[in-house]
Design an enzyme around this catalytic site. Structure first.
Site: not given
Lengths: 247, 569, 118
Positions: B117, B231, B233, B243, B246, B277, B345, B380
């Site tokens: 990730f 954030q 994304h 979405l 990721e 991100r 996001h 994050r």
């Protein structure tokens, strides 16, 4: 930009404090983007035409299960029922069949919440398993046994499609039985014996006469009809083979 | 059992809230637990999380590397003691989820699988295909049904926290179905209401993510922390904002500009698609500005290409992405690239809470996205938030359960009076209000577009100043709203109006916090202050509610073994 | 539910048709039992019912019986679930085997009836 197309939406209106029975109200709204879905149309009405129209929605990506309604008589998630598939015909949007209506397009689904609890939708172990031992070993093939039944989003489309449930609301119904099966065939679960009494009850799997429409309308590829028929086999095997069952 | 009085009351029925409820039940089975949610719990927005949950599970991994990745990802704004505790708890929570039946994807030998990730140096994200949040939410919700002491109030909308002698003693709520206002008292209250994505126009967040818990706490005098940290994304579908996980990049997908080039080599050469991100969203924005994006009917976009992964991998690891492509875009991701662009996001900021979820107000806890316990800092890392909901939901539940033993219940008299006042406010201010001329949806849309413009991926002093000015205007217009719906039964226009009030309060906190932080750190990128400034801003922004607008203070970040360094990938 | 609910969707309609076919099927089987009773005294006094109406009725009932059998046997693919070497057998194969077993059973019964009736 060409002139904006328009589309007609007929939506059920019902306020129990004022109306004796539901009626259809007609709205004509701009159909400004080919990507628009029925839910977008309802949001346009609520935002710009009539703020009193009530309905449920949240994720608008087909996973929260809130926005199920009858679209031209078929139970659908309105977040992926595209206007372009209906235009230029008008679209009729009604609350899901077979449920009491609270208001407008909002149904009362408490009945399902009770049934969900009744089938004990959690992993049942005879002995508690300590966390320190780590995760269970479960192969992909073992997950494949229950995978599709775990995809249920509780959107209630299957109940709206099920004439058996429509005629007898006591019937446990497609989603609840599919979720029971989801745990019954999970290799980590030992609760079949605790769930079978509910499933084999008079209002359980045997009430189903296999219309099959639940599996047709499911937006997530779950086959509740299959879960029900397989559970019929489970309850039968338990009856004829008192020693042959696992629980 | 009295359905209006509990030992512990949980506001919100998502992953953090339900995990908290179960933790209370397991800590002390005798406690009465209430769980209030404005939707049925399985509708909560956790359901939309896709990629997975981060935890140190493999022998090649270590707590230190997970902690370091998180802290570096946060651009050193995370509190290091909180991160250290988090990385140790996360694996236990992941195993707990497995025991409760979560269908984690597996390795060939039947052990729990992990995937790479963004921003993580090793593979540590456990996942249930690409519906991790959905499976986790349904797993904890269904598991919670076995605890009879958890009493749910589904579709009850909380309007206010009840505060007596600077202690939280419960809430007032509208039973949406009947329209009745009622008070629910509790010795301890846990906020787990999720995010506020709906203050933006282009967001992955569902209709219910309106910052309710943040605004409730803020209005009651509890500060909000780091609200400028929003954030974006990198991969949302144009138009819908749906979405695209990721995990698509984790599984090996490429991000391509209109030259067919993996442009991230100019921005995060060592990480490429697995960069964090904030940096990738900025890279995409820069590429768009320099004319290397695709032009579509819904704005500029990039291609996210998974065609080289093959149908078998896509169907096993990313089936939901294929479904979303087919149903919402009309493409087959096995054969076509996915159009994507950065989308709001997640809110790193939130209710100021400590490592156990305790806020500065006695009897009030917060967990999950609505809280800021100091884990995520300025950015994050993907897959830390599902773990965060579990770890800090459970922590808040345990802390609340332990605290209530020593507390007496709130008295009935002040509660009655408070309920009366709040009923008057809601009915007089909204339902029976006469003479307004502003439509809720129009103010909301104006606010959302202003937030997209003024507090997006890149910010400037001018943009943020203009945003605060506009937000003041929206708040004035909000005073003049008109409500078409006077019915008491399932009045979603009333709840939308109250939500708009919540969102405006949160948006103001975001704008002011962002304007005051004159540096670039993590997701907060100022064009006029492009560098990080540790001397002045290695600090949390603490926003207090006042009638005149937010009053800002700063609090030092808790450092630890990781010294702040330049952040390069 | 409104009275005409089963006319609204083809699935509902065929479901009702399927359920309805059990009535003529039951009638025909009752008649069949009666015929067996009548045949008890041996071939000499037995004259089977062979009016054109009855033949047509029998053919229709045969079609109904086939419809029932096909839906029932197709169901087996959904219900039965066997693993061989940790892989589930494809449901089409299970259905196919059901039809094969049906055909085999028909041959055996036919053989017994014809062979021993001679």
């Amino acid at each position: 930009m060409t002139a904006t197309k328009r589309i007609t939406i007929k939506a059920t209106r019902f306020d129990p404090d004022k109306d004796e029975k539901p009626r259809l109200q007609t709205y004509e709204i701009p159909f400004s983007d080919d990507s628009m879905v029925v839910l977008d149309a309802l949001n346009y009405i609520k935002g710009h035409v009539d703020g009193s129209l009530s309905y449920r929605w949240s994720c608008r990506m087909g996973i929260c299960g809130s926005c199920g309604m009858m679209v031209d008589g078929v139970p659908k998630l309105t977040c992926n029922a595209f206007l372009r598939d209906h235009w230029p015909r008008p679209i009729t949007v009604e609350p899901l069949n077979n449920f009491p209506v609270i208001r407008d397009l909002v149904i009362d689904m408490d009945d399902f919440m009770h049934k969900l609890k009744a089938i004990k939708p959690w992993v049942i172990r005879k002995q508690p398993v300590p966390l320190g031992g780590g995760a269970f070993v479960q192969t992909t093939a073992q997950i494949d046994e229950f995978r599709q039944f775990s995809q249920c989003i509780n959107c209630m489309l299957c109940y709206a499609a099920c004439p058996v449930y429509g005629l007898n609301n006591e019937f446990l119904g497609p989603a609840a039985i599919a979720l029971a099966r989801r745990y019954n065939v999970d290799s980590r679960d030992e609760g079949l014996g605790q769930r079978l009494p509910v499933l084999a009850d008079a209002e359980g799997v045997w009430e189903c006469s296999f219309v099959g429409e639940c599996s047709v309308v499911c937006p997530k590829g779950v086959d509740p009809a299959k879960a029900i028929q397989q559970t019929k086999l489970d309850t039968t095997m338990r009856f004829v083979l008192p020693f042959g069952n696992r629980d | 059992m009295d359905p209006t009085s509990y030992d512990v009351l949980i506001i919100g029925g998502g992953l953090a809230g339900i995990r908290a409820a179960i933790a209370v039940a397991e800590t002390n089975p005798r406690l009465k637990i209430g769980m209030v949610s404005k939707v049925y719990p399985m509708r909560s927005h956790t359901v939309s999380a896709e990629g997975g949950a981060a935890a140190v599970l493999s022998k090649d991994d270590s707590y230190d590397t997970h902690a370091f990745d998180t802290i570096k990802g946060s651009d050193y704004l995370a509190d290091q003691d909180v991160v250290e505790a988090f990385v140790r708890e996360a694996p236990l929570e992941v195993v707990q989820m497995e025991h409760w039946g979560c269908p984690w994807s597996r390795n060939a030998d039947g052990t729990v699988a992990v995937r790479p990730f963004g921003g993580m140096t090793t593979w540590r994200t456990v996942f249930a295909a690409d519906k991790s949040g959905f499976h986790m939410l349904h797993t904890v919700f269904q598991t919670s049904l076995k605890y009879d002491q958890i009493h749910r109030h589904d579709e009850a909308f909380v309007t206010k926290l009840l505060v007596e002698n600077s202690r939280c003693v419960g809430v007032t709520a509208i039973d949406v179905r009947s329209g009745q206002m009622y008070a629910i008292t509790a010795k301890a209250t846990i906020l787990a209401t999720g995010g506020l994505g709906r203050i933006y126009a282009f967001t992955t967040n569902g209709n219910i993510c309106t910052g309710d818990g943040m605004a409730l706490a803020y209005r009651a005098g509890v500060p909000l922390k780091d609200m400028e940290m929003v954030q974006f994304h990198p991969t949302g579908l144009p138009f819908t904002g749906i979405l695209i996980t990721e995990a698509v990049r984790g599984e090996g997908g490429y991000l391509l500009n209109n030259q067919g080039e993996r442009f991230l080599k100019r921005y995060v050469p060592n990480k490429m698609e697995l960069g964090p991100r904030d940096i990738i969203s900025r890279a995409m924005t820069t590429e768009f500005e320099e004319g290397r994006g695709f032009e579509g009917p819904h704005g500029k976009y990039m291609h996210l290409d998974v065609r080289h992964l093959g149908e078998a991998t896509i169907d096993r690891r990313l089936p939901f992405m294929r479904e979303l492509g087919r149903e919402f875009v009309g493409i087959d991701i096995v054969k076509d690239p996915i159009p994507v662009r950065p989308v709001m996001h997640y809110m790193m900021g939130g209710v100021d809470a400590d490592i156990s979820g305790a806020t500065l107000m006695k009897g009030l806890y917060a967990a999950g996205e609505c809280a800021n316990v100091g884990l995520n800092g300025a950015n994050r890392l993907g897959s830390n938030s599902l773990s965060e909901c579990l770890v800090f939901g459970a922590a808040a539940g345990r802390a609340a359960a332990e605290q209530v033993g020593s507390l007496a219940a709130a008295g009935a008299n002040p509660i009655e009076a408070m309920l009366k006042d709040e009923t008057k406010r809601v009915e007089g201010g909204f339902l029976d209000k006469k003479g307004g001329d502003e439509r809720i949806a129009e103010i909301r849309e104006d606010m959302q577009h202003s937030m997209d413009e003024g507090a997006g991926v890149y910010r400037t002093k001018e943009g943020l100043t203009e945003l605060t000015r506009r937000l003041d205007g929206f708040r004035e217009r909000f005073e003049r709203i008109k409500i078409d719906d006077s019915s008491r039964v399932f009045n979603t226009e009333l709840t939308a109006a109250i939500e708009l009030g919540f969102m405006l309060d949160c948006a103001v906190a975001v704008a002011h916090s962002a304007l005051a932080r004159e540096e670039s750190r993590g997701a907060h990128a100022r064009r006029d202050f492009p560098e990080r400034n540790d001397e002045k801003y290695l600090k949390h922004t603490i926003a207090h509610h006042t009638e005149a607008g937010p009053r800002l203070e700063y609090r030092d970040v808790t450092l630890g073994k990781f010294e702040p360094k330049a952040r390069a990938y | 539910m409104p009275r005409g609910w089963w006319t609204r969707r083809s699935n509902y309609f065929w479901y009702i048709v399927r359920e309805f076919t059990s009535l003529p099927l039951a009638l025909w089987l009752l008649w069949f039992l009666l015929e067996i009773r009548r045949a008890q005294d041996g071939p000499s006094g037995y004259h089977p019912h062979s009016s054109l109406g009855f033949v047509i009725f029998s053919v229709i009932v045969l079609l109904f019986a086939l419809y029932h059998s096909v839906t029932f046997l197709s169901l087996a693919g959904a219900i039965l679930h066997f693993n061989v070497a940790d892989r589930p057998i494809p449901s089409q194969l299970i259905v196919l085997s059901q039809f094969a077993a049906w055909a085999a059973a028909s041959v055996v019964v036919g053989f017994v009836l014809i062979y021993f009736a001679r």
